[in-house]
Scaffold this active site. Structure first.
Site, PDB file in Angstrom:
ATOM      1  N   CYS A 136      72.035  41.538  36.561  1.00 26.72           N
ATOM      2  CA  CYS A 136      72.021  40.157  37.045  1.00 26.72           C
ATOM      3  C   CYS A 136      70.784  39.414  36.542  1.00 26.72           C
ATOM      4  O   CYS A 136      69.703  39.526  37.127  1.00 26.72           O
ATOM      5  CB  CYS A 136      72.056  40.164  38.567  1.00 26.72           C
ATOM      6  SG  CYS A 136      71.939  38.518  39.256  1.00 26.72           S
ATOM      7  N   CYS A 139      69.219  36.984  39.007  1.00 23.57           N
ATOM      8  CA  CYS A 139      68.466  37.584  40.120  1.00 23.57           C
ATOM      9  C   CYS A 139      67.095  38.041  39.629  1.00 23.57           C
ATOM     10  O   CYS A 139      66.100  37.893  40.326  1.00 23.57           O
ATOM     11  CB  CYS A 139      69.172  38.819  40.666  1.00 23.57           C
ATOM     12  SG  CYS A 139      70.927  38.662  40.884  1.00 23.57           S
ATOM     13  N   ASP A 140      67.054  38.627  38.448  1.00 19.99           N
ATOM     14  CA  ASP A 140      65.848  39.346  38.030  1.00 19.99           C
ATOM     15  C   ASP A 140      65.136  38.749  36.819  1.00 19.99           C
ATOM     16  O   ASP A 140      64.048  39.218  36.447  1.00 19.99           O
ATOM     17  CB  ASP A 140      66.232  40.806  37.701  1.00 19.99           C
ATOM     18  CG  ASP A 140      66.865  41.493  38.900  1.00 19.99           C
ATOM     19  OD1 ASP A 140      66.431  41.205  40.027  1.00 19.99           O
ATOM     20  OD2 ASP A 140      67.784  42.296  38.716  1.00 19.99           O
TER      21      ASP A 140
END
Ligand code: NDP
Length: 311
Positions: A136, A139-140
């Protein structure tokens, strides 16, 4: 705990689940929706969504899902945090177990459990999960500001993730196993014209390299078998998804890839009273808007089923 009875139980909280909840609530079915492991579903891990109608300036995945949830709750859906751990669809009402302890008797069930990101299956990839390996980018990605990263895959997801990361990172390598991208022309154009994206066609990942601090490289091989190492701190998977249907194996008809088989153009499964919506039954389109549309159909069918059954 005493068993609870509901007219309509919705499993999953992506666009399909929430849309089903909006329609079912407005039809007075008093739906109960369990959000599952990833409240909001996959869209909460995407960036800016520019193709959801009604949002001419785009909207973030998180915001879109919060809005859908608020709309479902506003009309009376009971949205709960919890994970469905077992489903017995062999008897009516259906028996659905939540968090391994609470059983709900449901007259209709709408399965909207979506799909989950795939990994390559390398030992090194598992080892560095959360230490540089991620599925992701949104997300990261911020963890890799100014650094080099790799994205595996040549589809739309890979191109989106690479474009997003290119805005944050120094350099993005796309590792593509074929000598072409599978992505739409528009996305291909975007990655090919982004200066800090380099596409490595015909390359496979042999091993994710690193140390106790995390990932520091990836060993690749090309179609001739020649190996090379790219220096990256982040390794992002974007190679597709598998449907979340383990709970229903042996009960609902599934295709070879594990997607729920529905009667074409409808959310009807092989069990009357059980409906499937969204990515869990759609290996092809997999869009937020198509998932929402199928969630709407599932709720309408659930309403129809309850009405005609009682006649
Ligand atoms: P896809 O299945 O379209 O693409 C997966 C990519 O990963 C392919 O390039 C595939 O390679 C590669 N791949 C699969 N397994 C491996 C492996 N083991 N090793 C290396 N590479 C591998 O998945 P996506 O998630 O990209 O897209 C799914 C669907 O969602 C598509 O229909 C897509 O169009 C849609 N989508 C639409 C978006 C939008 O409209 N905004 C955004 C994102 C997705 P190969 O080609 O060789 O099989």
């Amino acid at each position: 705990m005493e068993n609870e009875s509901v007219k309509c139980l919705i499993i999953g909280s992506g666009p399909a689940g929430y849309t089903a909840a909006i329609y079912a609530a407005r039809a007075n079915l008093s739906p109960v929706l369990y959000e599952g492991l990833e409240p909001g579903g996959q869209l909460t891990t995407t960036t800016h969504i520019e193709n959801y109608p009604g949002h001419p300036n785009g909207i973030t995945g998180v915001q879109l899902m919060e809005d859908m949830k608020a709309q479902a709750v506003k009309y009376g859906a009971d949205v709960r945090y919890g994970i469905v751990t077992a489903a017995d669809l062999t008897k009516k009402p259906f028996h659905i177990t939540v968090d391994g302890r609470h059983t709900i008797e449901a007259e209709t069930v709408i399965v909207a459990t979506g799909a989950t990101a795939k990994y390559l299956g390398l030992e090194s990839e598992q080892h560095y999960k959360g230490m540089g390996v991620s599925a992701c980018a949104t997300c990261d990605g911020f963890l890799y500001k100014g650094k080099n990263v790799a994205v595996v895959g040549g589809g739309d997801t890979a191109c989106e993730e690479a474009s997003y990361l290119a805005g944050i990172c120094n350099k993005v390598y796309m590792v593509v196993r074929k000598d072409y991208l599978r992505a739409s022309k528009a996305m291909q154009h975007r990655v090919m014209t982004t200066p800090n994206i380099e596409i490595l066609f015909g390359h496979n990942t042999v091993q994710v390299l690193g140390n106790e601090a995390g990932v520091n490289g990836v060993l690749l091989s090309n179609s001739e078998g020649a190996e090379k190492v790219i220096d990256v701190d982040g390794f992002f998977l974007a190679i597709g998804h598998h449907p979340n249907t383990e709970l229903f194996k042996g009960q609902l008809e599934l295709d070879d890839a594990g997607y729920i088989v529905t009667r074409p153009g409808t959310p009807l499964t092989n069990i009357e009273g059980v409906f499937a919506a969204g990515d869990v039954q759609d290996p092809h389109y997999r869009q937020a808007i198509t998932a929402a549309g199928s969630g709407c159909k599932a709720a309408l069918e659930a309403e129809h089923y309850l009405m005609t059954r009682d006649e």
